[in-house]
Scaffold this motif. Structure first.
Motif, PDB file in Angstrom:
ATOM      1  N   ALA A  20       0.832  -1.343   0.058  1.00  0.00           N
ATOM      2  CA  ALA A  20       0.105   0.143  -0.076  1.00  0.00           C
ATOM      3  C   ALA A  20       0.964   1.163   0.011  1.00  0.00           C
ATOM      4  CB  ALA A  20      -0.914   0.178   1.068  1.00  0.00           C
ATOM      5  N   LEU A  21       0.486   2.093  -0.876  1.00  0.00           N
ATOM      6  CA  LEU A  21       1.357   3.438  -0.993  1.00  0.00           C
ATOM      7  C   LEU A  21       1.061   4.521   0.156  1.00  0.00           C
ATOM      8  CD1 LEU A  21       1.126   3.795  -4.939  1.00  0.00           C
ATOM      9  CD2 LEU A  21       3.066   2.911  -3.694  1.00  0.00           C
ATOM     10  N   ASN A  22       2.296   5.022   0.682  1.00  0.00           N
ATOM     11  CA  ASN A  22       1.977   5.980   1.602  1.00  0.00           C
ATOM     12  C   ASN A  22       3.083   7.218   1.072  1.00  0.00           C
ATOM     13  OD1 ASN A  22       4.515   5.252   2.085  1.00  0.00           O
ATOM     14  ND2 ASN A  22       4.081   4.232   4.076  1.00  0.00           N
ATOM     15  N   THR A  23       2.996   8.200   1.684  1.00  0.00           N
ATOM     16  CA  THR A  23       3.831   9.291   1.070  1.00  0.00           C
ATOM     17  C   THR A  23       5.294   8.936   1.042  1.00  0.00           C
ATOM     18  OG1 THR A  23       2.326  10.982   2.049  1.00  0.00           O
ATOM     19  CG2 THR A  23       4.572  11.744   1.420  1.00  0.00           C
ATOM     20  N   GLY A  24       5.891   8.313   1.864  1.00  0.00           N
ATOM     21  CA  GLY A  24       7.513   7.920   1.840  1.00  0.00           C
ATOM     22  C   GLY A  24       7.659   7.078   0.904  1.00  0.00           C
ATOM     23  N   MET A  25       6.820   5.969   0.639  1.00  0.00           N
ATOM     24  CA  MET A  25       7.026   4.917  -0.384  1.00  0.00           C
ATOM     25  C   MET A  25       6.899   5.536  -1.707  1.00  0.00           C
ATOM     26  SD  MET A  25       4.921   1.287  -0.718  1.00  0.00           S
ATOM     27  CE  MET A  25       5.795  -0.008  -1.674  1.00  0.00           C
ATOM     28  N   LEU A  26       5.707   6.689  -2.015  1.00  0.00           N
ATOM     29  CA  LEU A  26       5.831   7.363  -3.498  1.00  0.00           C
ATOM     30  C   LEU A  26       7.079   8.015  -3.600  1.00  0.00           C
ATOM     31  CD1 LEU A  26       1.988   8.577  -2.970  1.00  0.00           C
ATOM     32  CD2 LEU A  26       3.249   7.082  -4.820  1.00  0.00           C
ATOM     33  N   GLN A  27       7.657   8.892  -2.410  1.00  0.00           N
ATOM     34  CA  GLN A  27       8.997   9.424  -2.676  1.00  0.00           C
ATOM     35  C   GLN A  27      10.170   8.772  -3.186  1.00  0.00           C
ATOM     36  OE1 GLN A  27       8.812  11.392   0.995  1.00  0.00           O
ATOM     37  NE2 GLN A  27       7.805  13.183   0.239  1.00  0.00           N
ATOM     38  N   GLU A  28       9.889   7.390  -2.494  1.00  0.00           N
ATOM     39  CA  GLU A  28      11.224   6.510  -2.779  1.00  0.00           C
ATOM     40  C   GLU A  28      10.977   6.036  -4.459  1.00  0.00           C
ATOM     41  OE1 GLU A  28      12.119   3.225  -0.285  1.00  0.00           O
ATOM     42  OE2 GLU A  28      11.882   4.438   1.525  1.00  0.00           O
ATOM     43  N   LEU A  29       9.617   5.784  -4.823  1.00  0.00           N
ATOM     44  CA  LEU A  29       9.504   5.377  -6.064  1.00  0.00           C
ATOM     45  C   LEU A  29       9.910   6.504  -7.244  1.00  0.00           C
ATOM     46  CD1 LEU A  29       8.117   3.437  -8.267  1.00  0.00           C
ATOM     47  CD2 LEU A  29       5.849   4.470  -7.763  1.00  0.00           C
ATOM     48  N   ASP A  30       9.658   7.625  -6.782  1.00  0.00           N
ATOM     49  CA  ASP A  30      10.006   8.914  -7.448  1.00  0.00           C
ATOM     50  C   ASP A  30      11.656   8.751  -7.620  1.00  0.00           C
ATOM     51  OD1 ASP A  30      10.377  11.329  -8.642  1.00  0.00           O
ATOM     52  OD2 ASP A  30       9.796  12.562  -7.055  1.00  0.00           O
ATOM     53  N   ASP A  31      12.346   8.536  -6.455  1.00  0.00           N
ATOM     54  CA  ASP A  31      13.809   8.529  -6.518  1.00  0.00           C
ATOM     55  C   ASP A  31      14.289   7.388  -7.411  1.00  0.00           C
ATOM     56  OD1 ASP A  31      13.644  10.862  -4.887  1.00  0.00           O
ATOM     57  OD2 ASP A  31      14.170   9.512  -3.058  1.00  0.00           O
ATOM     58  N   SER A  32      13.672   6.099  -7.398  1.00  0.00           N
ATOM     59  CA  SER A  32      14.032   5.097  -8.146  1.00  0.00           C
ATOM     60  C   SER A  32      13.893   5.328  -9.466  1.00  0.00           C
ATOM     61  CB  SER A  32      13.018   3.917  -7.326  1.00  0.00           C
ATOM     62  OG  SER A  32      13.543   3.643  -6.395  1.00  0.00           O
ATOM     63  N   MET A  33      12.646   5.889  -9.819  1.00  0.00           N
ATOM     64  CA  MET A  33      12.438   6.156 -11.389  1.00  0.00           C
ATOM     65  C   MET A  33      13.579   7.264 -11.969  1.00  0.00           C
ATOM     66  SD  MET A  33       9.884   4.117 -12.429  1.00  0.00           S
ATOM     67  CE  MET A  33       9.680   5.123 -14.034  1.00  0.00           C
ATOM     68  N   THR A  34      14.054   8.003 -10.995  1.00  0.00           N
ATOM     69  CA  THR A  34      14.964   9.247 -11.464  1.00  0.00           C
ATOM     70  C   THR A  34      16.057   8.510 -11.739  1.00  0.00           C
ATOM     71  OG1 THR A  34      13.564  10.920 -10.402  1.00  0.00           O
ATOM     72  CG2 THR A  34      16.065  11.343 -10.807  1.00  0.00           C
ATOM     73  N   GLN A  35      16.570   7.556 -10.695  1.00  0.00           N
ATOM     74  CA  GLN A  35      17.768   6.990 -10.726  1.00  0.00           C
ATOM     75  C   GLN A  35      17.959   6.122 -11.984  1.00  0.00           C
ATOM     76  OE1 GLN A  35      18.929   4.642  -7.179  1.00  0.00           O
ATOM     77  NE2 GLN A  35      20.190   3.343  -8.527  1.00  0.00           N
ATOM     78  N   LEU A  36      16.850   5.244 -12.459  1.00  0.00           N
ATOM     79  CA  LEU A  36      16.791   4.579 -13.549  1.00  0.00           C
ATOM     80  C   LEU A  36      16.770   5.207 -14.860  1.00  0.00           C
ATOM     81  CD1 LEU A  36      14.999   1.529 -12.387  1.00  0.00           C
ATOM     82  CD2 LEU A  36      17.412   1.651 -12.770  1.00  0.00           C
ATOM     83  N   GLU A  37      15.981   6.337 -14.958  1.00  0.00           N
ATOM     84  CA  GLU A  37      16.149   7.412 -15.890  1.00  0.00           C
ATOM     85  C   GLU A  37      17.514   7.980 -16.345  1.00  0.00           C
ATOM     86  OE1 GLU A  37      14.579   8.538 -18.871  1.00  0.00           O
ATOM     87  OE2 GLU A  37      12.665   9.214 -17.554  1.00  0.00           O
ATOM     88  N   LYS A  38      18.412   8.131 -15.365  1.00  0.00           N
ATOM     89  CA  LYS A  38      19.550   8.849 -15.670  1.00  0.00           C
ATOM     90  C   LYS A  38      20.661   7.914 -16.064  1.00  0.00           C
ATOM     91  CE  LYS A  38      18.784  12.786 -12.444  1.00  0.00           C
ATOM     92  NZ  LYS A  38      19.211  13.388 -11.222  1.00  0.00           N
ATOM     93  N   ASP A  39      20.318   6.526 -15.518  1.00  0.00           N
ATOM     94  CA  ASP A  39      21.253   5.449 -15.888  1.00  0.00           C
ATOM     95  C   ASP A  39      21.265   5.218 -17.475  1.00  0.00           C
ATOM     96  OD1 ASP A  39      22.882   2.919 -16.199  1.00  0.00           O
ATOM     97  OD2 ASP A  39      22.154   2.574 -14.013  1.00  0.00           O
ATOM     98  N   GLU A  40      22.294   5.476 -18.129  1.00  0.00           N
ATOM     99  CA  GLU A  40      22.528   5.256 -19.596  1.00  0.00           C
ATOM    100  C   GLU A  40      22.594   4.080 -20.045  1.00  0.00           C
ATOM    101  OE1 GLU A  40      25.736   7.811 -20.655  1.00  0.00           O
ATOM    102  OE2 GLU A  40      24.683   9.644 -20.216  1.00  0.00           O
TER     103      GLU A  40
END
Length: 258
Positions: A29-49
């Motif tokens: 179940a998604l809470n605010t903290g988990m959403l923020q971690e998902l945001d960070d994870s997506m950004t990390q993989l987006e930047k990984d060439e």
């Protein structure tokens, strides 16, 4: 490469990045903290060439929606902030230049279904269940479901799912076009990785441009904004509090329309 936060785990397999929602005790179940971690994870993989395709899945269950206990404490203005956070991250998934595959196991309900909808391709195992049951809480989908589900399965089926809150199985989800493919429970990740590998072998430039053009044709920005405002308005109703309390007390809600 393997990295792990409190609620999100990232695995990297050459050109494929895998995001695992990793809170099985709450059925992800998604809470605010988990959403923020998902945001960070997506950004990390987006930047990984090196990464050319991304898979999102869950530990035991894909995601059962927003955390109900957190929702219970929110006033309309706070609910709008929460909805905007979810919209921001799910739009990031949808508009990521790399293709994103949802590998759905177990329940994908509410925000979990909406997360799958934001992905480019959805593969589910036979035991997967999908639904937008927010109406049972006196709410509406708050992370894009009214817009993305409608565009994927059509107005009639989207209305049925959202207005009744009915949960459907993987076979029906495939039949109505909500998911692309159903596979055996034990081969979900294998099949998702096979699809990701096919995508990873294509021209990243062509994939990025094609995905961008398809998304641009949807023109859902206005509808998403209206959903955020309407979602937060529901938090001012007595029906919403009755729905939340009934869910937590494991009883049938008694809605009065106020």
């Amino acid at each position: 490469m393997n990295t792990e936060n409190k609620s999100i785990k990232i695995e990297k397999k050459e050109e494929i990045g895998v995001i695992i929602l990793n809170m099985p005790e709450t059925m992800n179940a998604l809470n605010t903290g988990m959403l923020q971690e998902l945001d960070d994870s997506m950004t990390q993989l987006e930047k990984d060439e090196q990464v050319r395709a991304v898979i999102i899945t869950g530990n035991k269950n894909f995601c059962t929606g927003a955390n109900i206990k957190e929702l219970k404490e929110k006033h309309p203005a706070e609910a709008e902030v929460f909805s905007r956070l979810g919209h921001k991250i799910f739009s990031q998934v949808e508009n990521m230049e790399k293709p994103v595959i949802a590998a759905v196991n177990g329940y994908a309900l509410g925000a979990g279904c909406e997360l799958a909808l934001a992905c480019d391709i959805r593969i589910a195992c036979k035991n997967a269940k999908f639904g937008q049951p927010e109406v049972n809480l006196g709410l509406i989908p708050g992370f894009g479901g009214t817009q993305r589900l409608t565009r994927l399965v059509g107005i009639g089926r989207a209305k049925e799912m959202i207005l009744t809150g009915r949960i459907i199985d993987a076979k029906e989800a495939e039949y109505i076009g909500l998911i692309n493919k159903v596979v055996g429970d034990e081969e979900l990740i294998e099949k998702a990785e096979e699809m990701a590998q096919v995508l990873a072998e294509k021209s990243p430039i062509a994939v990025r441009i094609a995905k961008g053009l398809i998304n641009k044709n949807q023109e859902i920005k206005k509808g998403l904004e209206m959903e955020i405002v309407s979602f937060s308005e529901c938090f001012a109703s007595n029906d919403h509090m009755e729905g939340i309390n009934a869910f937590l007390e494991k009883r049938k809600p008694r809605f009065k329309g106020d």
